[in-house]
Design a protein around this motif. Structure first.
Motif, PDB file in Angstrom:
ATOM      1  N   ASP A 488       0.842  -1.209   0.000  1.00  0.00           N
ATOM      2  CA  ASP A 488       0.000   0.000   0.000  1.00  0.00           C
ATOM      3  C   ASP A 488       0.874   1.256   0.000  1.00  0.00           C
ATOM      4  OD1 ASP A 488      -2.251  -1.594   0.025  1.00  0.00           O
ATOM      5  OD2 ASP A 488      -2.519  -1.468   2.210  1.00  0.00           O
ATOM      6  N   THR A 492       0.946   4.635  -2.379  1.00  0.00           N
ATOM      7  CA  THR A 492       0.683   5.987  -1.863  1.00  0.00           C
ATOM      8  C   THR A 492       1.920   6.873  -1.895  1.00  0.00           C
ATOM      9  OG1 THR A 492       1.092   5.233   0.403  1.00  0.00           O
ATOM     10  CG2 THR A 492      -1.185   5.179  -0.382  1.00  0.00           C
ATOM     11  N   GLU A 493       3.109   6.280  -1.794  1.00  0.00           N
ATOM     12  CA  GLU A 493       4.346   7.070  -1.764  1.00  0.00           C
ATOM     13  C   GLU A 493       5.131   6.945  -3.066  1.00  0.00           C
ATOM     14  OE1 GLU A 493       4.781   9.070   0.530  1.00  0.00           O
ATOM     15  OE2 GLU A 493       3.431   8.339   2.099  1.00  0.00           O
TER      16      GLU A 493
END
Length: 613
Positions: A488, A492-493
Motif C-alpha cells: 500500500d 501511496t508514496e
C-alpha cells in the motif's frame, strides 16, 4: 469469580500505577499544576528522596474552598469541559487524575487561598474514601501540596524504588528540565532542609545564561548557536550545540512542544538526521529547543504521564525540524557571530535584546576518546576516484590576495597582515608537518587540518552537483514479495520513491517490482534498502536511509579525493583552501564529524608566556 465493579479506591490505585511511577512523577504533576495556576515563584521541598515528603508551594491563583474536595476527586478538572477543549489543550495538566492518583497511594494535604480570600482552606486525604471538610489555615495566597509517605499502602510498589540519592537525582534532573520550559518562573529546591537549587526568574540575557549554565554547564553557552525558524504555522526556537560540542550520552537534550517537556521518536529522528554528516560516529548532539505549533495539530493525550505526544502531520513536523536545524548548522561559518537571546516561545513578557560574540573554536570542547574508525568497513566496494588537485573547483581567488601574501616562514622578513582586508581565517604562513596550515588572523592564529577541511569543501560541492538523483534502469527488474501494508505504501508514496531515484510499482496484493534505482547505488543491495525504508515508514512515518547511503557515497568520494597528509602545499593552495572554507557550509567539521580548525587569540598566546602578568 463473578464480575463485580471495582471500588473507587482500587480504581485510583490502579490509575496511580500509570501516573505515579516514582517520586519524580509526583513532582512533575504538581509543578505542572503550579505553572497552570500562573505562579512565578515555586518552592520544592524534598525529604528522603521524596519517599518521606514532597512539598510544593506556589504563589499562583489558588483554589476556591468549594473546589478543594473536587481537586482530589478523579477526573475533575477546571482545564477542559468538552471534546473540543481536549483537542486544543493549552495547559500543562488537563486529565484530572493526578491529585486523585497521588492521594490514593500517599498521605496528602492540600492548602490553598485565592488572592481575594480572607483565609486559606486545607483538606487532607490518606488513600481512604473519607469525606473530609476543608478547614481554615493561615496560608498566604497560593497553594501548597504536601505528599507524605509515598506508597505507604502499596508496599509492593515501594520495593521497586531505588535509593534516596537516586530518586532525588531523578527529581533534580526533572526540575532542571522543567526550569528551561519557563524562564519567567523562579524555582527553589531543597533536600533534607538543605537548599540545592535557587533559580530566579530569568527576564534578561544575563539571567537566562545563568540558568542555562546551571542546567547545562557554562560550556554550553560558549558552544551553542541560536535557532529561529518558522514555516507551515510552526516555529522552532532555542539553542543547538556546535557539532564539536557533543556528548557520549543523550543527557543534554531538551525538547519542548508548546512549553511541554516531551520525548518523541519522530523528533529524535529529525534532529539526528540534521546532524548526520557533522557529528562524530557515536556522539550525541546537545540542544534546547522549543516547538510552537497549533494545539489542534498535536495530541498531548497520548499517554497518562503526558511525556509523549502524537503529531497529526508527523512527516510535516519531521521535515520542518530537519530543515530548520540543518540550515542553522549550515550557516555556522568562520567569523559568523553567535546570537544569544531567549526564544520568543510563549512568553510575551520576556522581551530580550540580542547580544552577539565571536564564534568559538570549532573544537574547543571536543573530547572524543575513541580511536580512528574504519569508515569503509560498512560500505560496498566501488571504483576509487583519483586524488584531485587542491582545490578542484573553488575558482581563481588567489590573484585577489596576491599583493597581500607574505614570504615563507623560513625567510627573514617578518609576516605582516593588512588588518583592514584580512579574511576571517587569515593568510597562510606555514604548512606544518605537511599536514596543518598555520594562518595569521587579526585576532591571533588559526590551525587547519588541510585534509579534513578539503574533504568538507569537496563533500559540499559533490552534494550540490548531485542534487537531482540520476535514475538508472535495471537490465532485469527485481520482483519483491512484501506485506500488504508495505505494498500500500509503494502506491501511496510512489512520487516520493521516484524522487529518491526508484521506479517501484505494485503488481499484486503483496508484490512489487523494482525497475530502476539511483545510479550511485548500482552496486548496493537496493532490495534490502527498500525493505528497510518501507519498515521505517510503517513504524515512524519517515525514513532517511536512502539519503544516508547516497551521502555516504559522496562523503567517501570526498575523503578519497581530498589532499592527503604528507603532501606539501604551496602558499597559494593553502590560501585558496582557507577562502573556500569561509564560503562552505558546515566547514567546522569534516564529513566524519572531526574538527577542521582551531583558533588561538592573541590573549591565548599571551597567557602561554605570562605576558602582562
Amino acid at each position: 469469580m463473578r464480575i463485580q465493579p471495582l471500588s473507587s479506591q482500587l480504581i485510583n490505585q490502579i490509575a496511580a500505577g500509570e501516573v505515579v511511577e516514582r517520586p519524580a512523577s509526583v513532582v512533575k504533576e504538581l509543578l505542572e499544576n503550579a505553572f497552570d495556576a500562573g505562579a512565578d515563584q515555586i518552592q520544592v521541598d524534598i525529604e528522603q528522596g521524596g519517599l518521606r515528603l514532597i512539598k510544593i508551594r506556589d504563589n499562583g491563583s489558588g483554589i476556591d474552598k468549594e473546589d478543594l474536595k473536587l481537586a482530589l476527586a478523579r477526573h475533575a478538572t477546571s482545564k477542559i469541559a468538552s471534546l473540543d477543549d481536549l483537542e486544543h489543550v493549552a495547559s500543562m495538566g488537563f486529565r484530572g487524575e493526578a491529585l486523585a492518583s497521588i492521594s490514593s497511594v500517599a498521605r496528602v494535604s492540600l492548602i490553598s487561598r485565592k488572592h481575594d480570600a480572607d483565609c486559606a482552606w486545607k483538606i487532607v486525604a490518606d488513600g481512604r474514601e473519607v469525606d473530609t471538610e476543608p478547614q481554615p489555615d493561615p496560608h498566604p495566597p497560593g497553594t501548597t501540596v504536601a505528599v507524605q509517605d509515598l506508597f505507604f499502602n502499596t508496599p509492593a510498589r515501594r520495593k521497586f524504588l531505588k535509593s534516596d540519592k537516586t530518586e532525588f537525582g531523578h527529581i533534580e534532573t526533572l526540575i532542571k528540565r522543567m526550569a528551561l520550559s519557563r524562564f519567567d518562573v523562579g524555582l527553589t529546591l531543597t533536600h533534607n532542609q538543605k537548599e540545592l537549587l535557587k533559580l530566579k526568574p530569568a527576564l534578561d540575557v544575563k539571567t537566562q545564561q545563568q540558568r542555562l549554565a546551571h542546567v547545562l554547564s557554562a560550556d554550553f553557552i560558549a558552544n551553542a548557536v541560536a535557532c529561529n525558524s518558522a514555516a507551515s504555522e510552526m516555529q522552532l526556537t532555542g539553542w543547538i550545540g556546535l557539532p564539536a560540542f557533543s556528548r557520549s550520552q543523550q543527557d543534554m537534550q531538551f525538547f519542548y512542544v508548546n512549553n511541554r517537556l516531551v520525548k518523541d521518536k519522530l523528533v529524535a529522528h529529525a534532529i539526528k538526521q540534521a546532524y548526520q554528516d557533522v557529528l562524530h560516529l557515536s556522539r550525541h548532539p546537545v540542544f534546547v529547543l522549543y516547538l510552537s505549533v497549533d494545539p489542534a495539530l498535536v495530541d498531548v493525550n497520548a499517554h497518562p504521564t503526558k511525556l509523549e505526544v502524537r503529531f497529526r502531520e508527523g512527516r510535516l513536523v519531521h521535515d520542518f525540524l530537519f530543515s530548520a536545524i540543518h540550515k542553522t548548522l549550515a550557516d555556522v561559518r568562520p567569523g559568523k557571530s553567535v546570537v544569544e537571546l531567549l526564544p520568543t516561545h510563549a512568553f510575551d513578557t520576556l522581551a530580550v535584546p540580542a547580544e552577539s560574540r565571536s564564534l568559538p573554536s570549532a573544537s574547543s570542547s571536543y573530547k572524543a576518546s575513541h580511536s580512528e574508525p574504519n569508515y569503509s568497513a560498512h560500505r560496498p566496494s566501488y571504483a576509487k576516484p583519483e586524488q584531485t588537485k587542491l582545490p578542484s573547483f573553488v575558482g581563481e581567488q588567489v590573484s585577489r590576495y596576491a599583493q597581500l601574501q607574505r614570504p615563507a616562514i623560513s625567510e627573514p622578513e617578518e609576516p605582516r597582515v593588512t588588518t583592514s582586508e584580512t579574511p576571517t581565517l587569515g593568510f597562510a604562513i606555514a604548512h606544518l608537518h605537511n599536514t596543518y596550515i598555520l594562518a595569521e588572523t587579526e585576532q591571533g592564529v588559526v590551525l587547519v587540518d588541510a585534509h579534513a577541511a578539503h574533504e568538507r569543501v569537496l563533500y559540499e560541492n559533490f552534494k550540490q552537483q548531485h542534487g537531482a538523483v540520476v535514475m538508472q534502469p535495471l537490465l532485469l527488474p527485481i520482483k519483491m514479495t512484501v506485506t500488504e501494508p508495505e505494498a500500500d505504501l509503494v502506491e501511496t508514496e510512489h512520487t516520493l520513491l521516484t524522487q529518491l531515484g526508484f521506479e517501484l510499482t505494485r503488481m499484486g496484493p503483496d508484490t512489487v517490482v523494482l525497475r530502476a534505482i539511483p545510479a550511485l547505488l548500482r552496486d548496493f543491495d537496493v532490495e534490502m534498502l527498500i525493505r528497510d525504508v518501507l519498515a521505517d515508514w510503517l513504524a515512524v512515518g519517515v525514513s532517511n536511509r536512502v539519503q544516508d547511503v547516497l551521502l555516504e557515497r559522496l562523503a567517501s568520494s570526498a575523503c578519497h579525493s581530498a589532499v592527503r597528509s604528507g603532501r606539501r602545499l604551496s602558499r597559494d593552495e593553502m590560501n585558496e583552501l582557507l577562502r573556500a572554507m569561509e564560503q562552505t557550509e558546515r566547514a567546522g567539521q569534516c564529513n566524519h564529524g572531526r574538527p577542521t580548525w582551531v583558533a588561538l587569540t592573541k590573549q591565548d598566546l599571551d597567557k602561554f608566556f605570562w605576558r602582562g602578568q
